[in-house]
Each structure stands twice: as structure tokens, then as C-alpha cells.
Design a protein around this motif. Structure first.
Motif, PDB file in Angstrom:
ATOM      1  N   LYS A  42      34.016  16.372  53.506  1.00  0.00           N
ATOM      2  CA  LYS A  42      33.517  14.833  52.801  1.00  0.00           C
ATOM      3  C   LYS A  42      33.217  14.036  53.832  1.00  0.00           C
ATOM      4  N   GLY A  44      33.924  10.504  54.127  1.00  0.00           N
ATOM      5  CA  GLY A  44      34.565   9.162  53.352  1.00  0.00           C
ATOM      6  C   GLY A  44      34.306   8.065  54.198  1.00  0.00           C
ATOM      7  N   CYS A  45      34.672   8.097  55.310  1.00  0.00           N
ATOM      8  CA  CYS A  45      34.502   6.817  56.177  1.00  0.00           C
ATOM      9  C   CYS A  45      33.467   6.920  57.391  1.00  0.00           C
ATOM     10  N   HIS A  47      34.635   7.391  60.345  1.00  0.00           N
ATOM     11  CA  HIS A  47      35.121   6.689  61.298  1.00  0.00           C
ATOM     12  C   HIS A  47      36.294   7.258  61.810  1.00  0.00           C
ATOM     13  N   GLY A  48      36.611   8.485  61.255  1.00  0.00           N
ATOM     14  CA  GLY A  48      38.049   9.008  61.671  1.00  0.00           C
ATOM     15  C   GLY A  48      39.373   8.384  61.191  1.00  0.00           C
ATOM     16  N   GLN A  49      39.025   7.551  59.913  1.00  0.00           N
ATOM     17  CA  GLN A  49      40.149   7.161  59.390  1.00  0.00           C
ATOM     18  C   GLN A  49      40.723   7.800  58.154  1.00  0.00           C
ATOM     19  N   CYS A  50      39.921   8.538  57.561  1.00  0.00           N
ATOM     20  CA  CYS A  50      40.249   8.992  55.964  1.00  0.00           C
ATOM     21  C   CYS A  50      40.753  10.531  56.055  1.00  0.00           C
ATOM     22  N   GLY A  51      40.348  11.302  56.899  1.00  0.00           N
ATOM     23  CA  GLY A  51      40.735  12.737  56.774  1.00  0.00           C
ATOM     24  C   GLY A  51      39.766  13.535  55.854  1.00  0.00           C
ATOM     25  N   ALA A  52      38.912  13.061  55.143  1.00  0.00           N
ATOM     26  CA  ALA A  52      38.227  13.585  54.285  1.00  0.00           C
ATOM     27  C   ALA A  52      37.448  14.861  54.934  1.00  0.00           C
ATOM     28  N   CYS A  53      37.102  14.603  55.915  1.00  0.00           N
ATOM     29  CA  CYS A  53      35.916  15.488  56.703  1.00  0.00           C
ATOM     30  C   CYS A  53      36.968  16.562  57.623  1.00  0.00           C
ATOM     31  N   ASN A  63      39.001  16.010  62.745  1.00  0.00           N
ATOM     32  CA  ASN A  63      38.022  15.161  61.818  1.00  0.00           C
ATOM     33  C   ASN A  63      36.574  15.362  62.244  1.00  0.00           C
ATOM     34  N   CYS A  65      33.792  14.413  61.530  1.00  0.00           N
ATOM     35  CA  CYS A  65      33.187  13.112  61.634  1.00  0.00           C
ATOM     36  C   CYS A  65      32.907  12.741  62.939  1.00  0.00           C
TER      37      CYS A  65
HETATM   38  S1  FES Z   1      34.899  11.027  57.149  1.00  0.00           S
HETATM   39 FE1  FES Z   1      36.836   9.717  57.224  1.00  0.00          FE
HETATM   40  S2  FES Z   1      37.851  10.669  58.929  1.00  0.00           S
HETATM   41 FE2  FES Z   1      35.901  11.818  58.921  1.00  0.00          FE
END
Ligand code: FES
Ligand code: FES
Length: 172
Positions: A42, A44-45, A47-53, A63, A65
Motif C-alpha cells: 500500500k 500510505g505516506c 515517504h518511508g515513514q509508515c511501512g505500508a509498502c 520500503n 516507496c
Molecule cells: S508508503 Fe509509507 S513507508 Fe512507503
């Protein structure tokens, strides 16, 4: 002189080889989702901050993204779609189901890929920031170890207690 804006890239994704002509600026996340239709990871951010990717690249969690797809030429990528063996879920997927380790599910593919990578790192004897340096590997995966190793994956629903239980069970 002519500038080149696209590059032929070979990627192995979930065991399948792909030859793709990619814009040099494409992230791996966008290529997985928009070129290959693998929407498990997914955005999410971005920007490397949420881990959804989070996906696994040559077995290591990353990550997607933050990765330029052209820089992954020749690598093997595993997304959440590639973890199960046919109808049999990966043990980490099964543990997430068994422990209700999600609510909306948006962060879940990234959490699961991250957990698979984290367990491999612990098995390989890699310490985390909370590992006692006096302990010999393999590191026992208790609550603090799992929370630290999974700290790059955020869950806005706050499903953390279930996630920790699921990773602990998969580790055992
Ligand atoms: S989309 Fe949030 S860390 Fe990659
Ligand atoms: S289950 Fe909703 S963000 Fe984690």
C-alpha cells in the motif's frame, strides 16, 4: 546528445520473471501496483515513514516507496501476494488471522512482509536496538524485541497487541 528517460528492467516478482520498460523515476511500489497489478503493498505516506509498502527484496524487507525500480534490476521481489503456497497461508499470515492482528487491514500487507523479514533477521542472529549484547544468538523474540523490530510499521487502527501476539506465535 539525447537523454534517456526509460530503462529496460528485469524483475522477478513472486517467482515470475518480468521485462519492463520503466520510467527511470518510477518507484518499485508504483511499478508493483500500477504496472503489475499487485496492489497488496500500500501507499500510505510515500515517504518511508509508515511501512505500508513493505516488500521483500532478495529476502530483505524494504520500503518499496523509497526504492527506484531501475535500481532493482535483476533482483527478486516478494509481495504479500507471493507468500502463500497455493491455498496454504504463510505461517505469519495465518497467525495474523488467528490473533485478529488487524482492523481496517490497510497496514496489514506491510506488517506481514515486515514480520517475515524480521523473523529471518532474528534467525540470522541480527540484533535489534533492544537486544542484550551479553546474550548469544539466536535472539529470544519476546514482546520488547518484536515491538522494536516491527517499529517501522505503523497501524492507525492500533492493532498492535494482536500484531505482537501474531509475530510471537509465528516466531515460535
Ligand atoms: S508508503 Fe509509507 S513507508 Fe512507503
Ligand atoms: S489495521 Fe488499520 S491501519 Fe492497521
Amino acid at each position: 546528445m539525447e537523454y534517456t528517460f526509460s530503462t529496460e528492467v528485469a524483475l522477478r516478482v513472486n517467482g515470475e520473471d518480468h521485462a519492463l520498460l520503466l520510467d527511470n523515476r518510477s518507484t518499485l511500489l508504483d511499478v508493483l501496483r500500477e504496472r503489475l497489478g499487485l496492489t497488496g503493498a500500500k501507499k500510505g505516506c510515500d515517504h518511508g515513514q509508515c511501512g505500508a509498502c513493505t516488500v521483500l527484496v532478495d529476502g530483505r524487507r524494504m520500503n518499496s516507496c523509497l526504492l527506484l525500480a531501475v535500481a532493482q534490476h535483476g533482483r527478486s521481489v516478494t509481495t504479500v501476494e507471493g507468500l502463500a503456497e497455493g491455498d496454504t497461508l504463510h505461517p505469519v499470515q495465518q497467525a495474523f488471522l488467528d490473533h485478529d492482528a488487524y482492523q481496517c487491514g490497510f497496514c496489514t500487507p506491510g506488517q506481514i512482509c515486515s514480520a517475515v523479514g524480521a523473523l529471518a533477521e532474528a534467525r540470522a542472529g541480527r540484533p535489534s536496538a533492544v537486544t542484550d549484547p551479553a546474550e548469544d544468538p539466536p535472539v529470544p523474540l519476546d514482546g520488547p524485541e518484536i515491538r522494536e523490530r516491527m517499529s517501522g510499521n505503523l497501524c492507525r487502527c492500533g492493532a498492535y497487541p494482536g500484531i505482537v501476539r501474531a509475530v510471537m506465535e509465528a516466531a515460535s
